[in-house]
Design an enzyme around this catalytic site. Structure first.
Site, PDB file in Angstrom:
ATOM      1  N   ASP A 146      -7.384  -4.527  13.935  1.00  0.00           N
ATOM      2  CA  ASP A 146      -7.506  -3.254  13.605  1.00  0.00           C
ATOM      3  C   ASP A 146      -7.163  -3.303  11.861  1.00  0.00           C
ATOM      4  OD1 ASP A 146      -7.061  -0.963  12.899  1.00  0.00           O
ATOM      5  OD2 ASP A 146      -6.044  -0.423  14.019  1.00  0.00           O
ATOM      6  N   GLN A 183       0.724  -1.140   0.252  1.00  0.00           N
ATOM      7  CA  GLN A 183      -0.005   0.051  -0.160  1.00  0.00           C
ATOM      8  C   GLN A 183       0.873   0.956   0.389  1.00  0.00           C
ATOM      9  OE1 GLN A 183      -2.107  -0.620   3.334  1.00  0.00           O
ATOM     10  NE2 GLN A 183      -0.052  -1.138   4.382  1.00  0.00           N
ATOM     11  N   GLU A 218       1.140  -7.613  11.932  1.00  0.00           N
ATOM     12  CA  GLU A 218       1.151  -6.494  10.780  1.00  0.00           C
ATOM     13  C   GLU A 218       1.681  -7.323  10.130  1.00  0.00           C
ATOM     14  OE1 GLU A 218       0.720  -3.542   8.400  1.00  0.00           O
ATOM     15  OE2 GLU A 218      -0.140  -3.392  10.778  1.00  0.00           O
ATOM     16  N   GLY A 236      -1.699 -11.992   8.822  1.00  0.00           N
ATOM     17  CA  GLY A 236      -2.461 -12.670   9.826  1.00  0.00           C
ATOM     18  C   GLY A 236      -3.235 -13.406   9.694  1.00  0.00           C
ATOM     19  N   THR A 265      -7.771  -1.890   8.209  1.00  0.00           N
ATOM     20  CA  THR A 265      -8.059  -1.005   6.934  1.00  0.00           C
ATOM     21  C   THR A 265      -9.703  -1.468   6.663  1.00  0.00           C
ATOM     22  OG1 THR A 265      -6.897  -2.279   4.794  1.00  0.00           O
ATOM     23  CG2 THR A 265      -5.609  -0.392   5.598  1.00  0.00           C
ATOM     24  N   ASP A 266     -10.624  -0.819   5.464  1.00  0.00           N
ATOM     25  CA  ASP A 266     -12.044  -1.119   4.758  1.00  0.00           C
ATOM     26  C   ASP A 266     -11.927  -2.510   4.542  1.00  0.00           C
ATOM     27  OD1 ASP A 266     -13.722   0.376   6.304  1.00  0.00           O
ATOM     28  OD2 ASP A 266     -13.092   2.396   5.212  1.00  0.00           O
TER      29      ASP A 266
END
Length: 287
Positions: free
Chosen positions: A158, A32, A107, A140, A160-161
């Site tokens: 936690d 990203q 992460e 994950g 992102t969309d």
């Protein structure tokens, strides 16, 4: 000198912007586009693919509600899995709880962790060095697939969309494995967007969770920079009583956990209990 503004790109026809002092970091990772900016109103701001993830000014709302609500509702959580949350804020708040013996954080994008440590050091604080923390740079989803059955009490997602790198965290396969690795009184929470603008996210995610968990609900938090009103945090668990505890019981648990209320700016025992009382326009999207 001309003014410089950061324009969020979450929605095509509505948004917000921040007046910036300077761009601190900008990197295209393997997953990203990561940006960190100094703003005049909200301190330092982290973006992923042009979408606001966290600001120094209001990060406490999201972090406190995503960590303290599930841990105190569970009441005996010792092993916690955090997926995403590369800024370290959820990890920091989870480790405020004295009863937590192990906090595993997976992460996928190591560059988020690296840049957060360098440019947003106050978000994670000393959590990175806590001996109870296991910080893994990796997928994950793969971790959840391989983790032993019944190995965690609470899972906090936690992400992102459900687009791009975060999409796989909203699938049937993920929730099936999450249910497997949670203990008998285990639960999972995850961000489900702002239902005023993203109602499908809450509705579809809740339907998926319902296939694998006997109790599905949601609670809300008012995060100013997540525009559109209340943000929902999806809840899926094996014990429906966890969301109906009294203010007095939550206050007792918070004190025993490490005086959580005195260390919070948004979360409180009353806010905790009230957050499960959803406005009708949100509640109607739950199964």
């Amino acid at each position: 000198m001309a003014e410089t503004w950061l324009n969020e790109t979450l929605y095509p026809d509505w948004g917000q912007r921040f007046k910036t002092v300077r761009e601190l970091a900008r990197e295209q990772s393997a997953f990203q586009d990561i940006g960190i900016f100094e703003t005049t109103s909200h301190g330092r701001v982290l973006t992923l693919d042009g979408v606001i993830q966290i600001t120094e000014r209001d990060e406490f709302v999201y972090q406190e509600m995503l960590a303290h609500v599930p841990l105190l509702a569970h009441g005996r959580a010792e092993d916690v899995l955090i997926i995403g949350a590369g800024d370290g804020g959820v990890l920091k708040h989870v480790l405020m709880h004295k009863g937590v013996k192990r906090a595993v954080m997976a992460e996928i994008d190591g560059e988020v962790i690296r840049l957060a440590k360098e440019f947003l050091p106050g978000i994670g604080g000393d959590a990175w060095n806590d001996p109870r923390a296991e910080v893994l740079v990796g997928d994950g989803i793969d971790f959840v697939k391989k983790a032993p059955t019944g190995s965690f009490d609470v899972i906090i997602v936690d992400s992102t969309d459900p687009i791009g790198v975060g999409e796989v965290l909203f699938t049937d396969d993920f929730y099936e494995n999450a249910a497997r690795i949670l203990r008998a009184d285990g639960l999972i929470v995850n961000q489900c967007g702002v239902p005023f603008m993203q109602a499908d996210e809450l509705r579809e995610t809740s339907l998926r969770r319902k296939k694998f968990f006997p109790f599905v609900s949601a609670y809300v938090a008012a995060v100013p920079t997540y525009v559109g009103g209340f943000m929902t945090l999806g809840w899926a668990g094996k014990d429906p009583g966890q969301t109906g505890l009294s203010v007095e019981e939550i206050a007792r648990r918070a004190e025993a956990a490490g005086n959580i209320a005195a260390r919070s700016e948004y979360w409180s025992p009353r806010v905790h209990v009230a957050s499960f009382w959803l406005p009708p326009y949100i509640a109607r999207h739950l199964p």
